[in-house]
Motif scaffolding. Sequence first.
Motif, PDB file in Angstrom:
ATOM      1  N   GLU A 153     -29.440  33.687 -38.194  1.00 12.37           N
ATOM      2  CA  GLU A 153     -29.248  33.403 -36.768  1.00 12.37           C
ATOM      3  C   GLU A 153     -28.834  31.953 -36.553  1.00 12.37           C
ATOM      4  O   GLU A 153     -27.951  31.663 -35.745  1.00 12.37           O
ATOM      5  N   ALA A 154     -29.479  31.053 -37.283  1.00 15.23           N
ATOM      6  CA  ALA A 154     -29.175  29.623 -37.107  1.00 15.23           C
ATOM      7  C   ALA A 154     -27.755  29.303 -37.568  1.00 15.23           C
ATOM      8  O   ALA A 154     -26.996  28.610 -36.871  1.00 15.23           O
ATOM      9  N   LYS A 198     -22.039  28.014 -36.437  1.00  9.89           N
ATOM     10  CA  LYS A 198     -20.615  28.261 -36.668  1.00  9.89           C
ATOM     11  C   LYS A 198     -19.907  28.628 -35.364  1.00  9.89           C
ATOM     12  O   LYS A 198     -18.790  28.173 -35.098  1.00  9.89           O
ATOM     13  N   ALA A 199     -20.580  29.447 -34.553  1.00  5.82           N
ATOM     14  CA  ALA A 199     -19.953  29.877 -33.305  1.00  5.82           C
ATOM     15  C   ALA A 199     -19.813  28.725 -32.322  1.00  5.82           C
ATOM     16  O   ALA A 199     -18.856  28.644 -31.553  1.00  5.82           O
ATOM     17  N   THR A 200     -20.780  27.808 -32.348  1.00  7.02           N
ATOM     18  CA  THR A 200     -20.800  26.722 -31.369  1.00  7.02           C
ATOM     19  C   THR A 200     -19.974  25.521 -31.819  1.00  7.02           C
ATOM     20  O   THR A 200     -19.235  24.938 -31.031  1.00  7.02           O
ATOM     21  N   VAL A 229     -14.455  33.858 -37.354  1.00  7.68           N
ATOM     22  CA  VAL A 229     -14.160  35.029 -38.184  1.00  7.68           C
ATOM     23  C   VAL A 229     -15.230  35.011 -39.275  1.00  7.68           C
ATOM     24  O   VAL A 229     -15.147  34.250 -40.229  1.00  7.68           O
ATOM     25  N   PHE A 230     -16.266  35.805 -39.071  1.00 10.36           N
ATOM     26  CA  PHE A 230     -17.429  35.745 -39.963  1.00 10.36           C
ATOM     27  C   PHE A 230     -17.182  36.648 -41.176  1.00 10.36           C
ATOM     28  O   PHE A 230     -17.068  37.866 -41.036  1.00 10.36           O
ATOM     29  N   PHE A 256     -16.482  39.536 -35.756  1.00 12.14           N
ATOM     30  CA  PHE A 256     -15.911  38.510 -34.869  1.00 12.14           C
ATOM     31  C   PHE A 256     -16.891  37.957 -33.839  1.00 12.14           C
ATOM     32  O   PHE A 256     -16.524  37.111 -33.029  1.00 12.14           O
ATOM     33  N   THR A 257     -18.101  38.477 -33.849  1.00 12.90           N
ATOM     34  CA  THR A 257     -19.124  37.914 -32.955  1.00 12.90           C
ATOM     35  C   THR A 257     -20.395  37.679 -33.764  1.00 12.90           C
ATOM     36  O   THR A 257     -20.578  38.280 -34.831  1.00 12.90           O
ATOM     37  N   LYS A 258     -21.269  36.824 -33.217  1.00 12.84           N
ATOM     38  CA  LYS A 258     -22.534  36.558 -33.903  1.00 12.84           C
ATOM     39  C   LYS A 258     -23.338  37.847 -34.074  1.00 12.84           C
ATOM     40  O   LYS A 258     -23.950  38.070 -35.114  1.00 12.84           O
TER      41      LYS A 258
END
Lengths: 292, 56
Positions: A150-151, A156-158, A166-167, A111-113
């Motif tokens: 990372e990119a 996706k998060a931004t 939801v990764f 749920f987080t990067k």
Amino acid sequence: MHVGILYSRIRRDEKLLLSELRDRGHDVTKIDVREHRFGLDGTTAPVEDVDLVVDRCLATSRSLYATRFLESYGVPVVNSAETAEICADKAKNSLALAEAGVPTPQTEVAFTKEAALEAIESFGYPCVLKPVVGSWGRLMAKIDSRNAAEAILEHKATLGHYEHKVFYVQEFVEKPGRDIRVLAADGEPVAAMTRSSDHWLTNAAKGGETDAFELDDEALELVAAASDAVGGGLLGVDLMETGESYTVHEVNHTVEFKALSEAADVDVPAAVVDWLEARAASAGDEVAEVTP
Amino acid sequence: MTEVECPECGADVSLYDDLETGEIIDCGTCGAELEVIDVNPPVLERAPELEEDWGE
């Protein structure tokens, strides 16, 4: 029988289905889901006299809610709201397959990067990042390096809708340039085809080449088990060959079959309507049992 | 086969007889995706753009 077709767009699939139903003399009511309201006690959709509603909604969100409301009014729907809920979400789909003992690619949700990056690094490169809701190969990422990971995670998060946070991270399966799509009715295969491409995405919607495919006993068993795992119905079961066996990567609940009709030597719309007739008959029997 | 005007570019769009409400037609002139709103008489509107949850 009297069939309601729940839709928001008539694709070639729906047109084939409508044609087969009408040719057999069935009554068909097309229900454009965009035009109706669904309340706690009833709906403006004309479903009072139908024996069965077939959910062919193009939009997953509409499919999920409309089927749930229709079932609450006691209207028989294929596929069921339960099946739609599982199939519409890749995480629920993976869990259902794993819980049923159906081989499926290793998958983690984070749920987080930061946690997603850990999942990606633990799988190693390449691995795959998918949206939990989506189709036709959209927004799928094959991640080849930490820099790319990372990119993509930051984008996706931004930029993404909350569902993109939801990764859904999955092992990359080295398939032989193709995967297998099986159209199954309550676990019984109607037709099967391979979808081949030089690209890692082989979806027919992405332009993958299609050919008929003959299922062996192992694949037949897996298709039946995958269907059971998501609650049955008219489904598109997707498998990949792993060398010695298969892995089932997902099951689709509003399955498109036009490519199958062309690739396999099977009258798919006829087989689908055969199955709908049987479902309508059994739904009628259930109603008769509770209203003597 | 009947012809109606494309609501996007104004060119004639040829329609088959088995047209269905809800179907998507491509304008051969401008390429716009057009939704069939009615069949009798035929009415076309620009089709909705692809949404993220569309699919199978």
